[in-house]
Design a protein around this motif. Structure first.
Motif, PDB file in Angstrom:
ATOM      1  N   LEU A  92       0.833  -1.207   0.000  1.00  0.00           N
ATOM      2  CA  LEU A  92       0.000   0.000   0.000  1.00  0.00           C
ATOM      3  C   LEU A  92       0.863   1.252   0.000  1.00  0.00           C
ATOM      4  N   GLY A  93       1.881   1.277   0.852  1.00  0.00           N
ATOM      5  CA  GLY A  93       2.764   2.449   0.883  1.00  0.00           C
ATOM      6  C   GLY A  93       3.488   2.661  -0.432  1.00  0.00           C
ATOM      7  N   ALA A  94       3.997   1.559  -1.034  1.00  0.00           N
ATOM      8  CA  ALA A  94       4.695   1.686  -2.315  1.00  0.00           C
ATOM      9  C   ALA A  94       3.750   2.151  -3.409  1.00  0.00           C
ATOM     10  N   ASP A  95       2.511   1.635  -3.401  1.00  0.00           N
ATOM     11  CA  ASP A  95       1.542   2.031  -4.414  1.00  0.00           C
ATOM     12  C   ASP A  95       1.193   3.508  -4.287  1.00  0.00           C
ATOM     13  N   TYR A 106       1.823   6.439  -7.041  1.00  0.00           N
ATOM     14  CA  TYR A 106       0.715   7.305  -7.451  1.00  0.00           C
ATOM     15  C   TYR A 106       1.083   8.774  -7.291  1.00  0.00           C
ATOM     16  N   ARG A 107       1.733   9.108  -6.188  1.00  0.00           N
ATOM     17  CA  ARG A 107       2.143  10.502  -5.975  1.00  0.00           C
ATOM     18  C   ARG A 107       3.176  10.931  -7.016  1.00  0.00           C
ATOM     19  N   TYR A 138       3.363   9.788 -10.025  1.00  0.00           N
ATOM     20  CA  TYR A 138       2.604   9.959 -11.268  1.00  0.00           C
ATOM     21  C   TYR A 138       1.884  11.310 -11.290  1.00  0.00           C
ATOM     22  N   VAL A 139       1.233  11.645 -10.191  1.00  0.00           N
ATOM     23  CA  VAL A 139       0.539  12.938 -10.117  1.00  0.00           C
ATOM     24  C   VAL A 139       1.535  14.087 -10.232  1.00  0.00           C
ATOM     25  N   ALA A 140       2.680  13.954  -9.556  1.00  0.00           N
ATOM     26  CA  ALA A 140       3.696  15.014  -9.636  1.00  0.00           C
ATOM     27  C   ALA A 140       4.210  15.182 -11.061  1.00  0.00           C
ATOM     28  N   ALA A 141       4.367  14.066 -11.788  1.00  0.00           N
ATOM     29  CA  ALA A 141       4.825  14.156 -13.176  1.00  0.00           C
ATOM     30  C   ALA A 141       3.782  14.850 -14.048  1.00  0.00           C
ATOM     31  N   ILE A 142       2.497  14.547 -13.807  1.00  0.00           N
ATOM     32  CA  ILE A 142       1.440  15.213 -14.574  1.00  0.00           C
ATOM     33  C   ILE A 142       1.435  16.705 -14.293  1.00  0.00           C
TER      34      ILE A 142
END
Length: 415
Positions: free
Chosen positions: A160-163, A167-168, A170-174
């Protein structure tokens, strides 16, 4: 109203999930509150789970002490996990309620996974499971097997922590791509504004220099007629010179308004159409003749794109203005525009004396070169070998239609 509150709460939850835990505001305060909540939950588990078996005094001390490092879990996640393990290991070895310290342990494991690299997360998971099994072996084989059975929860927390971490990222890249695209759009807008300002400056320079030069020459003609022989005043010549001045002013005023239309809204009801093109060359030649130049003009070209026609018009306008201003009295000027090999070949030459040496250079030649370069063409200007001055330009033609041939000599004449 309820829908709005649910939406606001959802946005806050997503903001917490998307936010980087290392840069979150009030991190220590929030984690201290989380440690208090986890400690209260641990006390409840110790009191009401495992058939009422409760820790002894040392067990209570170790249980509460393992929650204290959680206040700094974001700053030093691995050290916090090690401090919790240092308290939990003897707590379990004393055979206290084994469920009570679970929330603190899972919070520390999640923090390590959400802030660290995947390899470190895997090593931490393997180490925690191995250490827990070893400690439980000191209690009983049954407890050790139980730890192995529930180790899936440890793996689930780490995953869960790695996922969440991925995800964070990915959002930061967007967000970064969006910000980069916004900066690119702003830079492109600034570049276009700068190009438009430069184009307007060139148009105003060509227009004002041409008009003011013609007005100056025509005014000199009128003044000469008035002062040459006042008793035999040629009223017709004076009237013609003044009419030429008035016509030049009207033409300049109309073209100036057309040039400045780009500063207004595109849907303005006062829009006056595009800037002059090749169809305006005869008027330029006639204006130069009225100023005393002897102009021969030859145009052999198919229909040119508006951008090429406007650039050719401005180049011829500036070249004629320079000839009237610098070539001396009644210069002979030759204007040729020919379509050859997919390009417009333009030349304006005169037999004058050229500009006086040591004079202050202007922006006319610079503007002409910029116009040609903008279209992917070239422009050369300089004195001729046999006297006079010559401007030569090559402007590529972009055909968007067949068009009708306009071959033949157009506007040909001698002033």
């Amino acid at each position: 109203m309820v829908s709005v509150q649910v939406t606001t709460t959802g946005n806050r939850v997503m903001a917490v999930i998307n936010r980087d835990p290392l840069t979150a505001p009030h991190a220590v305060r929030n984690d201290a509150l989380l440690a208090v909540v986890a400690a209260v939950l641990a006390v409840g588990l110790a009191l009401f789970v495992d058939d009422g078996r409760r820790p002894d005094a040392l067990g209570w001390t170790l249980l509460l002490a393992c929650h204290v490092p959680l206040a700094w879990r974001r700053r030093r996640p691995l050290l916090v996990l090690l401090a919790i393990v240092a308290c939990v290991a003897p707590y379990h070895a004393l055979d206290n309620t084994h469920t009570a310290p679970t929330p603190a342990t899972y919070i520390a494991l999640y923090t390590v996974a959400v802030t660290g690299r995947p390899l470190r997360t895997v090593l931490v998971g393997v180490g925690v499971i191995t250490l827990s099994t070893s400690v439980m072996l000191t209690v009983s084989m049954h407890e050790a097997l139980r730890v192995l059975q529930i180790s899936g929860w440890v793996v689930a927390v780490l995953f869960l922590g790695a996922d969440v971490r991925f995800y964070r990222q990915y959002v930061a890249a967007i967000v970064e791509r969006a910000e980069r695209a916004e900066r690119t759009r702003e830079e492109e807008a600034r570049r276009r504004v700068a190009e438009e300002r430069l184009r307007i400056a060139r148009d105003l320079h060509d227009l004002l220099a041409h008009s003011i030069t013609l007005i100056g020459v025509q005014t000199s003609v009128a003044a000469h007629v008035l002062s040459a022989d006042p008793e035999r005043l040629d009223r017709e010549t004076v009237a013609k010179a003044l009419d030429d001045i008035a016509e030049t002013c009207r033409s300049a005023r109309g073209e100036l308004r057309t040039t400045l239309e780009v500063l207004r809204e595109h849907d303005s009801p006062d829009a006056r159409g595009p800037l002059p093109g090749l169809d305006g060359l005869p008027d330029l030649a006639e204006a130069a003749r009225l100023a005393g130049a002897r102009v021969e003009q030859t145009v052999r070209i198919r229909q040119a794109p508006p951008a090429v026609g406007a650039a050719a018009y401005r180049i011829v306008q500036e070249a004629l203005t320079n000839a009237v201003r610098h070539a001396g009295p009644e210069p002979a000027v030759r204007v040729d525009l020919v379509e050859r090999e997919g390009a417009l070949h333009l030349s304006v030459s005169d037999d004058g004396t050229g500009p006086a040496p040591g004079g202050t250079p202007g922006f006319g030649l610079v503007g002409m070169r910029e116009r040609a370069r903008t279209l992917g063409g070239t422009l050369d200007a300089g004195p001729r070998a046999d006297g006079g001055f010559e401007v030569i330009a090559v402007l590529p033609l972009t055909r968007t239609g067949t068009g009708t041939a306009a071959t033949g000599t157009v506007g040909e004449g001698t002033g």
